[in-house]
Scaffold this active site. Structure first.
Site, short mmCIF file in Angstrom:
data_model
loop_
_atom_site.label_atom_id
_atom_site.label_comp_id
_atom_site.label_asym_id
_atom_site.label_seq_id
_atom_site.Cartn_x
_atom_site.Cartn_y
_atom_site.Cartn_z
N SER A 294 -4.51 2.58 -0.90
CA SER A 294 -3.88 3.41 -1.92
C SER A 294 -2.60 4.08 -1.41
O SER A 294 -1.62 3.41 -1.09
CB SER A 294 -4.90 4.44 -2.41
N ASP A 305 9.15 -2.45 3.17
CA ASP A 305 10.13 -3.06 2.27
C ASP A 305 11.54 -2.55 2.51
O ASP A 305 12.52 -3.27 2.29
CB ASP A 305 9.74 -2.78 0.81
N LYS A 319 -5.34 -1.85 -2.35
CA LYS A 319 -5.60 -1.12 -3.59
C LYS A 319 -4.26 -0.74 -4.23
O LYS A 319 -3.61 0.20 -3.80
CB LYS A 319 -6.44 0.13 -3.34
#
Length: 572
Positions: A294, A305, A319
């Site tokens: 999460s 990223d 998740k």
């Protein structure tokens, strides 16, 4: 080509048709919902009036609600008023009135598992391994765990008396404590490793987690570290906004951190950084494992990223779902999955497909054929559908069967209790080691203990015997089978010696916790933790750090699915 007037008329007709179809669909849904609620209400009424035995109305309705929600994902859940305190402890803030200890039940006895440093239990010298036999002179024998846990809690400033049995003590100890406000921090440890690498361990993303990380980072920056390790291993997540704030500590303002997309416009939102970062240039490593989920994955996925941090460890849980709580009547609530989240590259890391369960209700992972490739800010290739894969994978530690048995049967815990009660002090973590003489005492301690376990070899031999009996060939191999069993059994007797290095580390860690608590455990792991060692290696080498973040060589593709396929690059 249509004239403007005709085009306008066509557009209005199309719009009205769309609204009509939407209204019709809504009307159908509303009718179906109303019909089924009426059926449910009538069914409940008839059962309540006519069923031969008395029924528990609350229990029946709650069972129905839970059954309804089981068809969805496990994160959509109903929370009745009776469970609200537990809900807040798990998802909002671990703050309560109590003495600062965790207990566990073994053979009907209530033992202290841990006393938290700085709170009433530790200050009154209540120790791990102590057995609590009575609270305020009320014997605990036969009481359920939940009742005992509740008895220890209470308003700040209220007092209680504990009767305690301690191994090695002939008479019970009487402990008088005053309850305090117990707040378990989100950041359980921060400090320097080897005087040059900062380390912050974040256990959860509850209220104030970002401010705790910021405070820890501010203190570390004053010591001019060469890099920082942010440990998110086994961090199950929490509040999404806290994750965004933590990413903001390391990247410039107006940077997209995460986008959530739901069914409606109100549930779709892009979260960006707004503040000036605290450490925009500090070399950064993030530790994750299979229980990092999460909000942990938002932080790790976003910084990966953005090519801002090197991710180290094992693939995260996967998740990619966002929950929101809605209040219900009578102080209850429902927590609903309202959206999926997407990292800056556009990938969703959700690994289980709850929308397409099998007929038996089994949930399957997102198929490799459906996994797509995305690009980081600098052009590295990452993939969706299966958690955050680390830039640098580290094989997880796997303990031997004997080590697992010693842990699960709590022999290591019990020996640490005896050690603490006979050794008033030990050297600090990082210095303390268990001598060979002390390890021999542990093996002597185990001499009369039942710690039987099956090795992999024994399991294979049992399988061989089963198959041989099925094929009626056991008589032909019986003598060889018996000889092998004897050899394996004899070999097991040497396991305490063969696996001494890993058992010794576990013993040292448990013993250190009795003197220096959780901080001691953490500090003791610095020299043996493979993930931390890998992070230190990366942060100590500018060449390696740059090579990973620029995607040189094998670092250009991170976590490519095992099967051979060409993943399509997404434009969203």
């Amino acid at each position: 080509m249509l004239s403007l007037k005709k085009y306008s008329k066509t557009l209005r007709i199309s719009a009205f048709s769309g609204i009509a179809l939407l209204s019709l669909a809504f009307s159908d849904d509303y009718f179906e919902a109303s019909k089924n609620l009426e059926i449910f209400n009538s069914l409940y009424k008839e059962i309540n009036i006519n069923y031969v035995d008395d029924i528990n109305s609350s229990e029946m309705i709650e069972t129905g609600i839970e059954a309804m929600l089981q068809s969805m994902d496990p994160y959509t859940e109903y929370v009745p008023e009776s469970n609200m305190e537990d809900y807040r402890m798990r998802y909002v803030s671990t703050q309560y009135g109590g003495i600062g200890t965790s207990i566990y039940q073994r053979s009907g006895k209530f033992l202290v598992a841990e006393a938290f440093e700085g709170f009433p239990a530790q200050k009154s010298d209540l120790r791990a391994g102590d057995e609590i036999t009575a609270i305020n002179d009320l014997p605990l024998k036969g009481k359920p765990y939940e009742s005992v846990s509740a008895m220890l809690k209470g308003p700040k400033g209220t007092s209680l008396k504990l009767t305690v049995l301690r191994p090695g003590e002939k008479e019970p100890l009487q402990k008088k404590l005053v309850r305090d406000e117990i707040t378990q921090p989100n950041v359980s440890y921060s400090g320097l490793i080897n005087d040059n690498i900062g380390y912050i361990k974040l256990d959860k993303f509850l209220e104030k987690s970002a401010s705790e990380v910021e405070s820890a980072l501010t203190a570390l920056l004053k010591q001019k570290p060469e890099g920082l390790i942010l440990d998110l291993r086994s961090n199950g997540g929490g509040i999404l906004q806290e994750a965004v704030k933590i990413v903001n500590l390391f990247v410039e303002p107006n940077t997209i951190v995460v986008t959530q997309r739901g069914k409606t416009k109100e549930k779709s939102f892009t979260y960006k950084t707004y503040n000036k970062p605290l450490a925009p240039k500090l070399p950064l490593a993030i530790l994750v494992n299979g229980r990092s989920a999460s909000a942990s994955e938002i932080v790790a996925g976003a910084l990966q990223d953005l090519d801002r941090a090197v991710i180290i460890g094992q693939r995260s849980y996967g998740k990619g779902l966002v929950q929101q709580s809605f209040n219900l009547p009578y102080n209850s609530l429902v927590k609903v999955t309202v959206a999926k989240y997407y990292t800056p590259s556009g990938r969703c890391i959700q690994s289980l497909d709850y929308a397409h369960k099998k007929e038996n209700g089994q949930v399957v992972k997102v198929a490799d054929s459906l996994i797509s490739a995305y690009k980081t800010k600098g052009g590295r290739t990452v993939y969706d559908g299966s958690g955050v894969y680390p830039d640098r994978f580290v094989q997880p530690t796997k303990y031997s069967p004997i080590a697992v048995t010693l842990l699960t049967k709590r022999f290591i815990f019990d020996y640490a209790t005896l050690f603490r009660n006979t050794h008033p002090e030990i050297p600090k973590p990082g210095i303390f080691t268990l001598s060979d003489e002390e390890y021999n005492k542990f093996t002597s301690y185990m001499s009369d203990k039942d710690y039987n376990y099956l090795t992999k070899t024994e399991k294979l031999l049992d399988d061989l015997k089963t198959e041989a009996e099925k094929e009626k060939k056991i008589s032909e191999i019986q003598s060889e089978y018996n000889a092998l069993k004897t050899k394996v059994s004899f070999s097991k007797k040497n396991d305490l010696a063969q696996f001494k290095p890993e058992i010794k580390l576990l013993l040292e860690n448990e013993i250190i916790s009795r003197y220096y608590f959780q901080n001691g455990r953490t500090e003791n792991s610095f020299n043996s933790d493979k993930d931390i060692q890998s992070a230190k290696e990366v942060l100590s080498s500018k060449v390696m750090l740059t090579s990973i973040l620029k995607g040189n060589g094998t670092y250009g593709s991170i976590g490519k699915p095992a099967h051979d396929f060409t993943a399509s690059l997404s434009d969203d």
